[in-house]
Design a protein around this motif. Structure first.
Motif, PDB file in Angstrom:
ATOM      1  N   ASP A 233       0.827  -1.212   0.000  1.00  0.00           N
ATOM      2  CA  ASP A 233       0.000   0.000   0.000  1.00  0.00           C
ATOM      3  C   ASP A 233       0.861   1.261   0.000  1.00  0.00           C
ATOM      4  O   ASP A 233       0.493   2.282  -0.589  1.00  0.00           O
ATOM      5  CB  ASP A 233      -0.910   0.024   1.235  1.00  0.00           C
ATOM      6  CG  ASP A 233      -2.138  -0.866   1.076  1.00  0.00           C
ATOM      7  OD1 ASP A 233      -2.373  -1.375  -0.035  1.00  0.00           O
ATOM      8  OD2 ASP A 233      -2.859  -1.042   2.082  1.00  0.00           O
ATOM      9  N   MET A 265      -7.520  -4.730  -8.167  1.00  0.00           N
ATOM     10  CA  MET A 265      -7.513  -3.533  -7.306  1.00  0.00           C
ATOM     11  C   MET A 265      -6.997  -2.326  -8.086  1.00  0.00           C
ATOM     12  O   MET A 265      -7.547  -1.226  -7.975  1.00  0.00           O
ATOM     13  CB  MET A 265      -6.643  -3.789  -6.063  1.00  0.00           C
ATOM     14  CG  MET A 265      -7.300  -4.769  -5.103  1.00  0.00           C
ATOM     15  SD  MET A 265      -6.137  -5.377  -3.868  1.00  0.00           S
ATOM     16  CE  MET A 265      -6.253  -4.094  -2.653  1.00  0.00           C
ATOM     17  N   HIS A 270      -7.973   1.269  -6.652  1.00  0.00           N
ATOM     18  CA  HIS A 270      -7.584   1.124  -5.244  1.00  0.00           C
ATOM     19  C   HIS A 270      -6.073   0.931  -5.211  1.00  0.00           C
ATOM     20  O   HIS A 270      -5.567  -0.181  -5.335  1.00  0.00           O
ATOM     21  CB  HIS A 270      -8.288  -0.088  -4.608  1.00  0.00           C
ATOM     22  CG  HIS A 270      -9.777   0.000  -4.683  1.00  0.00           C
ATOM     23  ND1 HIS A 270     -10.463   1.182  -4.511  1.00  0.00           N
ATOM     24  CD2 HIS A 270     -10.728  -0.938  -4.911  1.00  0.00           C
ATOM     25  CE1 HIS A 270     -11.754   0.981  -4.629  1.00  0.00           C
ATOM     26  NE2 HIS A 270     -11.949  -0.297  -4.883  1.00  0.00           N
ATOM     27  N   ARG A 273      -2.178   3.643  -0.139  1.00  0.00           N
ATOM     28  CA  ARG A 273      -2.285   4.876   0.669  1.00  0.00           C
ATOM     29  C   ARG A 273      -2.644   6.100  -0.141  1.00  0.00           C
ATOM     30  O   ARG A 273      -3.369   6.971   0.322  1.00  0.00           O
ATOM     31  CB  ARG A 273      -0.937   5.149   1.358  1.00  0.00           C
ATOM     32  CG  ARG A 273      -0.728   4.276   2.540  1.00  0.00           C
ATOM     33  CD  ARG A 273       0.390   4.827   3.376  1.00  0.00           C
ATOM     34  NE  ARG A 273       0.757   3.853   4.369  1.00  0.00           N
ATOM     35  CZ  ARG A 273       1.378   4.146   5.500  1.00  0.00           C
ATOM     36  NH1 ARG A 273       1.721   5.378   5.749  1.00  0.00           N
ATOM     37  NH2 ARG A 273       1.667   3.193   6.340  1.00  0.00           N
ATOM     38  N   THR A 275      -4.555   6.583  -2.553  1.00  0.00           N
ATOM     39  CA  THR A 275      -5.981   6.774  -2.860  1.00  0.00           C
ATOM     40  C   THR A 275      -6.850   6.471  -1.629  1.00  0.00           C
ATOM     41  O   THR A 275      -8.078   6.506  -1.714  1.00  0.00           O
ATOM     42  CB  THR A 275      -6.436   5.860  -4.021  1.00  0.00           C
ATOM     43  OG1 THR A 275      -6.187   4.495  -3.651  1.00  0.00           O
ATOM     44  CG2 THR A 275      -5.699   6.182  -5.307  1.00  0.00           C
ATOM     45  N   GLY A 276      -6.227   6.142  -0.510  1.00  0.00           N
ATOM     46  CA  GLY A 276      -6.978   5.888   0.721  1.00  0.00           C
ATOM     47  C   GLY A 276      -7.452   4.451   0.869  1.00  0.00           C
ATOM     48  O   GLY A 276      -8.013   4.082   1.899  1.00  0.00           O
ATOM     49  N   ARG A 277      -7.263   3.642  -0.171  1.00  0.00           N
ATOM     50  CA  ARG A 277      -7.715   2.257  -0.087  1.00  0.00           C
ATOM     51  C   ARG A 277      -6.806   1.335  -0.878  1.00  0.00           C
ATOM     52  O   ARG A 277      -6.450   1.614  -2.022  1.00  0.00           O
ATOM     53  CB  ARG A 277      -9.136   2.165  -0.648  1.00  0.00           C
ATOM     54  CG  ARG A 277      -9.686   0.766  -0.600  1.00  0.00           C
ATOM     55  CD  ARG A 277     -11.177   0.769  -0.862  1.00  0.00           C
ATOM     56  NE  ARG A 277     -11.627  -0.595  -1.057  1.00  0.00           N
ATOM     57  CZ  ARG A 277     -12.837  -0.943  -1.455  1.00  0.00           C
ATOM     58  NH1 ARG A 277     -13.727  -0.005  -1.692  1.00  0.00           N
ATOM     59  NH2 ARG A 277     -13.164  -2.202  -1.613  1.00  0.00           N
ATOM     60  N   GLY A 278      -6.401   0.244  -0.238  1.00  0.00           N
ATOM     61  CA  GLY A 278      -5.600  -0.791  -0.889  1.00  0.00           C
ATOM     62  C   GLY A 278      -5.909  -2.082  -0.155  1.00  0.00           C
ATOM     63  O   GLY A 278      -7.077  -2.448  -0.014  1.00  0.00           O
ATOM     64  N   PHE A 280      -5.469  -2.199   2.933  1.00  0.00           N
ATOM     65  CA  PHE A 280      -6.042  -1.591   4.137  1.00  0.00           C
ATOM     66  C   PHE A 280      -6.685  -0.262   3.729  1.00  0.00           C
ATOM     67  O   PHE A 280      -6.492   0.195   2.601  1.00  0.00           O
ATOM     68  CB  PHE A 280      -4.939  -1.369   5.198  1.00  0.00           C
ATOM     69  CG  PHE A 280      -4.232  -2.652   5.564  1.00  0.00           C
ATOM     70  CD1 PHE A 280      -4.835  -3.575   6.421  1.00  0.00           C
ATOM     71  CD2 PHE A 280      -2.980  -2.949   5.044  1.00  0.00           C
ATOM     72  CE1 PHE A 280      -4.201  -4.776   6.743  1.00  0.00           C
ATOM     73  CE2 PHE A 280      -2.343  -4.147   5.377  1.00  0.00           C
ATOM     74  CZ  PHE A 280      -2.956  -5.051   6.230  1.00  0.00           C
ATOM     75  N   THR A 281      -7.427   0.353   4.635  1.00  0.00           N
ATOM     76  CA  THR A 281      -7.997   1.665   4.311  1.00  0.00           C
ATOM     77  C   THR A 281      -7.294   2.731   5.149  1.00  0.00           C
ATOM     78  O   THR A 281      -6.794   2.469   6.252  1.00  0.00           O
ATOM     79  CB  THR A 281      -9.517   1.718   4.593  1.00  0.00           C
ATOM     80  OG1 THR A 281      -9.748   1.192   5.897  1.00  0.00           O
ATOM     81  CG2 THR A 281     -10.290   0.914   3.577  1.00  0.00           C
ATOM     82  N   TYR A 282      -7.251   3.940   4.595  1.00  0.00           N
ATOM     83  CA  TYR A 282      -6.508   5.040   5.225  1.00  0.00           C
ATOM     84  C   TYR A 282      -7.409   6.265   5.252  1.00  0.00           C
ATOM     85  O   TYR A 282      -8.209   6.476   4.339  1.00  0.00           O
ATOM     86  CB  TYR A 282      -5.223   5.334   4.424  1.00  0.00           C
ATOM     87  CG  TYR A 282      -4.358   4.089   4.289  1.00  0.00           C
ATOM     88  CD1 TYR A 282      -3.385   3.794   5.231  1.00  0.00           C
ATOM     89  CD2 TYR A 282      -4.562   3.176   3.245  1.00  0.00           C
ATOM     90  CE1 TYR A 282      -2.624   2.635   5.131  1.00  0.00           C
ATOM     91  CE2 TYR A 282      -3.811   2.023   3.130  1.00  0.00           C
ATOM     92  CZ  TYR A 282      -2.841   1.756   4.082  1.00  0.00           C
ATOM     93  OH  TYR A 282      -2.106   0.606   3.987  1.00  0.00           O
ATOM     94  N   GLU A 283      -7.274   7.072   6.277  1.00  0.00           N
ATOM     95  CA  GLU A 283      -8.073   8.302   6.417  1.00  0.00           C
ATOM     96  C   GLU A 283      -7.686   9.291   5.349  1.00  0.00           C
ATOM     97  O   GLU A 283      -6.512   9.499   5.090  1.00  0.00           O
ATOM     98  CB  GLU A 283      -7.776   8.934   7.782  1.00  0.00           C
ATOM     99  CG  GLU A 283      -8.163   8.058   8.959  1.00  0.00           C
ATOM    100  CD  GLU A 283      -9.612   8.208   9.334  1.00  0.00           C
ATOM    101  OE1 GLU A 283      -9.975   9.277   9.834  1.00  0.00           O
ATOM    102  OE2 GLU A 283     -10.373   7.244   9.099  1.00  0.00           O
TER     103      GLU A 283
END
Ligand code: NAD
Length: 283
Positions: A233, A265, A270, A273, A275-278, A280-283
């Motif tokens: 990510d 993905m 996706h 980091r 794009t905020g999603r891989g 895991f998800t990121y803020e």
């Protein structure tokens, strides 16, 4: 040749990070990207990182402002004409890199060194495209460049000793640790890392373990700072896919073939980091 002014091609994750390291260590830096919005975003990202360092007491406000003042963003290749060294950090695509090196070979001064931050693509092809193969070298910084000190210095057959020496001295002035490697896909680190990440993805794809548990196992059991999927990510899943494609093409070994879920993905945007999603998800 003394390097005073550095050009960077690509104001993304790596180009911005390398520009920051160069500016903090006293170099004037010109960073080029394809649109004003990207240049502005690159600038804003560096400012935010340096201001965070100031807030945490790692840097004085004066050092921060001086470093920011050394960085000029541009969309015009002519602005690289006075650079002593240009480091290409654009997308991991050979056609794009060849076009950049061809352009750099015409706009930069004849004695300028041309480097690429490629993770896996052949430097020799870029050297040929530049028209000055003796002055082309790989400087593979790691992500994030302001935190990880390793630089793989990638040396094609065509590179002359002056270029190698100047590149090593340059890395020293940035307080980097260098390793030398021949121009082979994936160099040292990605040749080891990519199959490791792909095995982690296969564990998740097959339902053997969750992404959280795969990474937890590596962090705690292997004492790795990050798990392989968190690392994927961080690299960017598109970049990871491009890296693996060039390694698979060259080596033909299944261990370098991208897993289906990674391709899906990337197709869905996706990318980790950024794009905020891989995985895991990121803020
Ligand atoms: P990124 O997508 O974050 O940034 C690439 C930037 O280059 C973008 O802003 C894009 O607009 C710009 N660009 C594309 N073509 C251009 C051109 N012709 N001229 C000027 N700018 C152009 O990608 P990144 O993660 O920073 O990767 C850049 C390079 O660094 C790749 O070769 C990659 O393999 C390598 N690299 C990446 C990592 C990593 O962990 N992401 C680590 C080491 C090396």
């Amino acid at each position: 040749m003394a390097i005073e002014r550095v050009g960077i091609v690509g104001f993304g994750l790596m180009g911005g990070g390398i520009a920051q390291v160069c500016a903090v260590h006293g170099y004037d830096v010109a960073v080029i990207d394809v649109g004003d919005d990207r240049v502005q975003r690159g600038h804003d990202t560096i400012r935010a990182r340096l201001e965070r360092d100031v807030a945490r007491g790692r840097m004085t406000a004066d050092t921060c402002e001086r470093a920011l003042g050394r960085i000029t963003g541009t969309t015009n290749y002519e602005d690289l004409s006075t650079c002593d060294l240009v480091i290409e950090a654009a997308v991991e695509d050979m056609a794009a890199k060849r076009a950049v090196f061809q352009r750099l070979g015409t706009v930069t001064k004849p004695e300028a060194i041309l480097a690429s931050n490629t993770s896996s693509l052949p430097l020799s092809d870029m050297a040929a495209a530049s028209g000055r193969p003796a002055q082309v070298i790989g400087l593979h910084f790691f992500n994030p460049p302001y935190a990880l000190r390793l630089v793989e210095v990638v040396i094609p057959e065509s590179t002359n000793q002056d270029t190698i020496d100047a590149a090593m001295v340059f890395c020293d002035t940035l307080d980097r640790v260098t390793v030398r490697v021949k121009d082979t896909p994936g160099f040292i680190v990605n040749r080891l890392l990519v199959p490791f990440i792909f095995d982690a993805i296969h564990l998740v794809e097959s339902g053997t373990a969750s992404a959280q548990d795969v990474d937890q196992a590596c962090r705690i059991g292997l004492n790795h700072a990050m798990g392989p999927l968190g690392t994927a990510d961080l690299i960017g899943l598109d970049t990871l896919l491009y890296i693996s494609e060039s390694m698979f093409e060259e080596y033909g070994e299944p261990r370098f073939k991208a897993p289906t879920s990674l391709r899906r993905m990337v197709a869905l945007g996706h990318l980790g980091r950024k794009t905020g999603r891989g995985f895991f998800t990121y803020e």
